[in-house]
Design a protein around this motif. Structure first.
Motif, PDB file in Angstrom:
ATOM      1  N   PHE A  28      62.813  -0.379  -3.453  1.00  0.00           N
ATOM      2  CA  PHE A  28      64.049  -0.907  -2.865  1.00  0.00           C
ATOM      3  C   PHE A  28      65.102   0.196  -2.759  1.00  0.00           C
ATOM      4  O   PHE A  28      65.703   0.389  -1.704  1.00  0.00           O
ATOM      5  N   ASN A  29      65.302   0.906  -3.863  1.00  0.00           N
ATOM      6  CA  ASN A  29      66.321   1.963  -3.873  1.00  0.00           C
ATOM      7  C   ASN A  29      65.958   3.128  -2.952  1.00  0.00           C
ATOM      8  O   ASN A  29      66.839   3.728  -2.331  1.00  0.00           O
ATOM      9  N   LEU A  34      68.071   3.061   1.850  1.00  0.00           N
ATOM     10  CA  LEU A  34      68.249   4.125   2.844  1.00  0.00           C
ATOM     11  C   LEU A  34      68.396   3.511   4.236  1.00  0.00           C
ATOM     12  O   LEU A  34      69.286   3.884   5.004  1.00  0.00           O
ATOM     13  N   GLY A  35      67.549   2.554   4.556  1.00  0.00           N
ATOM     14  CA  GLY A  35      67.661   1.854   5.835  1.00  0.00           C
ATOM     15  C   GLY A  35      68.975   1.105   5.973  1.00  0.00           C
ATOM     16  O   GLY A  35      69.569   1.068   7.053  1.00  0.00           O
ATOM     17  N   ALA A  45      71.995  -4.573   1.372  1.00  0.00           N
ATOM     18  CA  ALA A  45      72.467  -3.626   0.352  1.00  0.00           C
ATOM     19  C   ALA A  45      72.949  -4.360  -0.896  1.00  0.00           C
ATOM     20  O   ALA A  45      72.737  -3.899  -2.018  1.00  0.00           O
ATOM     21  N   GLU A  46      73.572  -5.528  -0.713  1.00  0.00           N
ATOM     22  CA  GLU A  46      74.061  -6.309  -1.850  1.00  0.00           C
ATOM     23  C   GLU A  46      72.929  -6.830  -2.730  1.00  0.00           C
ATOM     24  O   GLU A  46      73.153  -7.189  -3.885  1.00  0.00           O
ATOM     25  N   MET A  47      71.716  -6.858  -2.212  1.00  0.00           N
ATOM     26  CA  MET A  47      70.575  -7.296  -3.025  1.00  0.00           C
ATOM     27  C   MET A  47      70.357  -6.386  -4.223  1.00  0.00           C
ATOM     28  O   MET A  47      69.734  -6.800  -5.198  1.00  0.00           O
ATOM     29  N   LEU A  68      66.357  -3.790   9.774  1.00  0.00           N
ATOM     30  CA  LEU A  68      65.702  -2.975   8.750  1.00  0.00           C
ATOM     31  C   LEU A  68      64.217  -2.813   9.061  1.00  0.00           C
ATOM     32  O   LEU A  68      63.667  -1.711   8.951  1.00  0.00           O
ATOM     33  N   LYS A  69      63.560  -3.889   9.453  1.00  0.00           N
ATOM     34  CA  LYS A  69      62.137  -3.831   9.787  1.00  0.00           C
ATOM     35  C   LYS A  69      61.884  -2.828  10.910  1.00  0.00           C
ATOM     36  O   LYS A  69      60.975  -1.990  10.808  1.00  0.00           O
TER      37      LYS A  69
END
Length: 114
Positions: A28-29, A34-35, A45-47, A68-69
């Motif tokens: 994730f990080n 990055l995406g 990003a808040e995830m 993002l995909k």
């Protein structure tokens, strides 16, 4: 640690058992964030610290997941992107099932993703 989605206001055993594992913290990080940075994706990003998703904001998240995909498919090698894309597809499908198709026969479901 890992990033996953679950219902924070379950009404029955099915909802209590609902869980979608999305990513290890490292993946994730490294890739998801990055995406997010390169595409200004605030909800995703808040995830990293946790975000609540309900009927009022799930469409925004689906839109961000689509962006993002596309970025991941373009920027990452196939072996890096395959699992991430599968998880994005799964989350998108479940969001639509819960909020658009009323999977749990109620409109006040709140998902926590983090």
């Amino acid at each position: 640690m890992s990033v996953s989605a679950y219902i924070i206001n379950p009404k029955n055993k099915e909802e209590e058992a609902f869980s979608i594992p999305l990513s290890s913290e490292k993946v994730f990080n490294t890739y998801w964030l990055l995406g997010c940075q390169q595409n200004n994706l605030d909800l995703i990003a808040e995830m990293s610290y946790g975000v609540e998703i309900g009927a009022e904001n799930y469409i925004s998240l689906i839109n961000e997941l689509s962006i993002l995909k596309s970025w991941i498919e373009k920027e990452l090698a196939l072996d890096q992107s395959l699992e991430i894309v599968q998880k994005i597809n799964l989350l998108t499908k479940e969001l639509e099932s819960i909020f658009k198709l009323d999977k749990f026969d109620r409109n006040d479901v709140i998902l926590f993703i983090g």
